[in-house]
Design an enzyme around this catalytic site. Sequence first.
Site, PDB file in Angstrom:
ATOM      1  N   TYR A  55      43.771  31.703  44.509  1.00 17.18           N
ATOM      2  CA  TYR A  55      42.820  33.417  44.935  1.00 17.18           C
ATOM      3  C   TYR A  55      42.694  32.030  46.912  1.00 17.18           C
ATOM      4  O   TYR A  55      42.579  32.982  47.124  1.00 17.18           O
ATOM      5  CB  TYR A  55      41.274  33.165  44.578  1.00 17.18           C
ATOM      6  CG  TYR A  55      40.522  34.442  45.114  1.00 17.18           C
ATOM      7  CD1 TYR A  55      40.678  35.262  45.430  1.00 17.18           C
ATOM      8  CD2 TYR A  55      39.375  34.223  45.866  1.00 17.18           C
ATOM      9  CE1 TYR A  55      40.220  36.552  45.907  1.00 17.18           C
ATOM     10  CE2 TYR A  55      38.623  34.768  46.812  1.00 17.18           C
ATOM     11  CZ  TYR A  55      39.033  35.902  47.177  1.00 17.18           C
ATOM     12  OH  TYR A  55      38.177  36.673  47.809  1.00 17.18           O
ATOM     13  N   ASP A 102      47.744  52.605  45.697  1.00 12.30           N
ATOM     14  CA  ASP A 102      47.921  51.004  45.470  1.00 12.30           C
ATOM     15  C   ASP A 102      48.116  50.490  46.494  1.00 12.30           C
ATOM     16  O   ASP A 102      49.120  50.087  46.799  1.00 12.30           O
ATOM     17  CB  ASP A 102      48.573  50.736  43.802  1.00 12.30           C
ATOM     18  CG  ASP A 102      49.110  49.530  43.571  1.00 12.30           C
ATOM     19  OD1 ASP A 102      48.983  48.423  44.139  1.00 12.30           O
ATOM     20  OD2 ASP A 102      49.624  49.549  42.770  1.00 12.30           O
ATOM     21  N   SER A 154      37.728  35.770  53.289  1.00 17.97           N
ATOM     22  CA  SER A 154      36.723  35.651  52.290  1.00 17.97           C
ATOM     23  C   SER A 154      36.859  34.090  52.546  1.00 17.97           C
ATOM     24  O   SER A 154      36.894  33.019  53.707  1.00 17.97           O
ATOM     25  CB  SER A 154      36.956  35.240  50.764  1.00 17.97           C
ATOM     26  OG  SER A 154      36.183  34.620  49.907  1.00 17.97           O
TER      27      SER A 154
HETATM   28  N1  NAD Z   1      32.001  40.243  45.947  1.00 13.28           N
HETATM   29  C1  NAD Z   1      32.246  38.754  46.576  1.00 13.28           C
HETATM   30  O1  NAD Z   1      31.998  37.709  46.314  1.00 13.28           O
HETATM   31  C2  NAD Z   1      33.409  38.186  47.541  1.00 13.28           C
HETATM   32  C3  NAD Z   1      33.982  37.015  48.759  1.00 13.28           C
HETATM   33  C4  NAD Z   1      34.469  36.802  49.607  1.00 13.28           C
HETATM   34  C5  NAD Z   1      35.640  38.291  49.965  1.00 13.28           C
HETATM   35  N2  NAD Z   1      35.274  39.431  48.921  1.00 13.28           N
HETATM   36  C6  NAD Z   1      36.801  40.243  48.861  1.00 13.28           C
HETATM   37  O2  NAD Z   1      35.939  42.061  48.976  1.00 13.28           O
HETATM   38  C7  NAD Z   1      36.667  42.732  49.098  1.00 13.28           C
HETATM   39  C8  NAD Z   1      36.516  43.284  48.293  1.00 13.28           C
HETATM   40  O3  NAD Z   1      35.970  42.942  46.921  1.00 13.28           O
HETATM   41  P1  NAD Z   1      34.678  43.653  45.854  1.00 13.28           P
HETATM   42  O4  NAD Z   1      33.769  42.636  45.741  1.00 13.28           O
HETATM   43  O5  NAD Z   1      33.941  44.487  46.796  1.00 13.28           O
HETATM   44  O6  NAD Z   1      35.202  43.625  44.646  1.00 13.28           O
HETATM   45  P2  NAD Z   1      35.663  44.639  43.567  1.00 13.28           P
HETATM   46  O7  NAD Z   1      36.145  45.072  42.467  1.00 13.28           O
HETATM   47  O8  NAD Z   1      33.342  45.897  43.621  1.00 13.28           O
HETATM   48  O9  NAD Z   1      36.161  46.238  44.996  1.00 13.28           O
HETATM   49  C9  NAD Z   1      37.132  45.979  44.912  1.00 13.28           C
HETATM   50  C10 NAD Z   1      38.070  47.433  45.307  1.00 13.28           C
HETATM   51  O10 NAD Z   1      39.699  47.676  45.385  1.00 13.28           O
HETATM   52  C11 NAD Z   1      40.512  48.042  44.118  1.00 13.28           C
HETATM   53  N3  NAD Z   1      41.377  47.483  44.444  1.00 13.28           N
HETATM   54  C12 NAD Z   1      41.945  46.720  43.110  1.00 13.28           C
HETATM   55  N4  NAD Z   1      42.955  46.211  43.529  1.00 13.28           N
HETATM   56  C13 NAD Z   1      44.212  47.328  43.894  1.00 13.28           C
HETATM   57  C14 NAD Z   1      44.962  48.293  44.327  1.00 13.28           C
HETATM   58  N5  NAD Z   1      45.948  47.314  44.522  1.00 13.28           N
HETATM   59  N6  NAD Z   1      45.126  48.975  45.199  1.00 13.28           N
HETATM   60  C15 NAD Z   1      43.910  49.734  45.102  1.00 13.28           C
HETATM   61  N7  NAD Z   1      42.773  49.272  45.307  1.00 13.28           N
HETATM   62  C16 NAD Z   1      42.584  47.789  44.541  1.00 13.28           C
HETATM   63  C17 NAD Z   1      39.196  48.059  43.047  1.00 13.28           C
HETATM   64  O11 NAD Z   1      39.526  49.011  41.932  1.00 13.28           O
HETATM   65  C18 NAD Z   1      37.594  48.159  43.748  1.00 13.28           C
HETATM   66  O12 NAD Z   1      37.312  50.140  43.382  1.00 13.28           O
HETATM   67  C19 NAD Z   1      37.908  41.798  48.140  1.00 13.28           C
HETATM   68  O13 NAD Z   1      39.139  41.454  49.588  1.00 13.28           O
HETATM   69  C20 NAD Z   1      37.719  40.644  48.025  1.00 13.28           C
HETATM   70  O14 NAD Z   1      38.637  39.293  47.842  1.00 13.28           O
HETATM   71  C21 NAD Z   1      34.255  39.219  47.714  1.00 13.28           C
END
Ligand code: NAD
Length: 251
Positions: A153, A59, A140
């Site tokens: 966020y 975590d 982001s």
């Molecule tokens: N998807 C988008 O549109 C987008 C856009 C901009 C930025 N982001 C950023 O990209 C990153 C990845 O996002 P994603 O879209 O791939 O999401 P996702 O939910 O597919 O993947 C995130 C992963 O992080 C893990 N996670 C969550 N909380 C956790 C914790 N406390 N400890 C360990 N692992 C944890 C989850 O289990 C998951 O596997 C994030 O930081 C998100 O804010 C995403």
Amino acid sequence: MPDRMKGKVAIVTGGASGFGKGIATTFQTEGGSVVITDLSEDTGSAVAKEIGATFVRADVTKRDDWEKVLKQTLESYGRLDVVINNAGTTYANKPTETVTDQDFDLVFNVNVRSIYLSTNVILPYFLKEGIKGSFVNIASTAGIRPRPGLAWYNASKAAVINATKTMAVEYGPKGIRFNSVCPVFASGTGLSSKFLGKDDNEANRAGFVATVPLGRSSTPQDIANACLYLSGDEGSFITGISLEVDGGRCV
Ligand SMILES: NC(=O)c1ccc[n+]([C@@H]2O[C@H](COP(=O)([O-])OP(=O)(O)OC[C@H]3O[C@@H](n4cnc5c(N)ncnc54)[C@H](O)[C@@H]3O)[C@@H](O)[C@H]2O)c1
């Protein structure tokens, strides 16, 4: 140009899904050794097995877990070069006056405290061993060009960008680099429907995609390519940037 991560050991947080899975896969393909961490044991270990990486359940909001990840990385590979702070989360898009204390604590713990802990635990190792390590923090476009309904966020990602720049100037003289990557919305990840505040389908994405000059949302491969550049030797003179991977959205 193959093997762009050859000889490098990287931790990728949140590597079980979405961008993290894409980053871990690309780093392995490019000859790196990857330690995937995630909350989800089943998905994380399945991805690690699929791509030949190591999985450690952790975590990102817990100091003990960061210490465990560093220890297991050094036991498995003997060194560490790159940390990709990718794990992140959000509450579903909604009017800001309805955000709860739990929503607020969740985004600041997972998105910001994680980066504080990663650097607090890993910087002493880099400094002691004289390793010119690299941190890439996934922020982001929301941290640069915020849109309605995700105030805290967005603010958490602005904090990521600011802390990244501060540490870049603070640790530059030691050769340790800090950069952030700022993706625009991606469809098909675990967070996509929460960003939209509704189902992640073509009709609901259309309004968003219309604001991106290159006319599409981002993909895990787009984000992995940016992380690869910043983590590999090609990025060795780059520090303190927030690289928008957004098809021109922030212009
Ligand atoms: N998807 C988008 O549109 C987008 C856009 C901009 C930025 N982001 C950023 O990209 C990153 C990845 O996002 P994603 O879209 O791939 O999401 P996702 O939910 O597919 O993947 C995130 C992963 O992080 C893990 N996670 C969550 N909380 C956790 C914790 N406390 N400890 C360990 N692992 C944890 C989850 O289990 C998951 O596997 C994030 O930081 C998100 O804010 C995403």
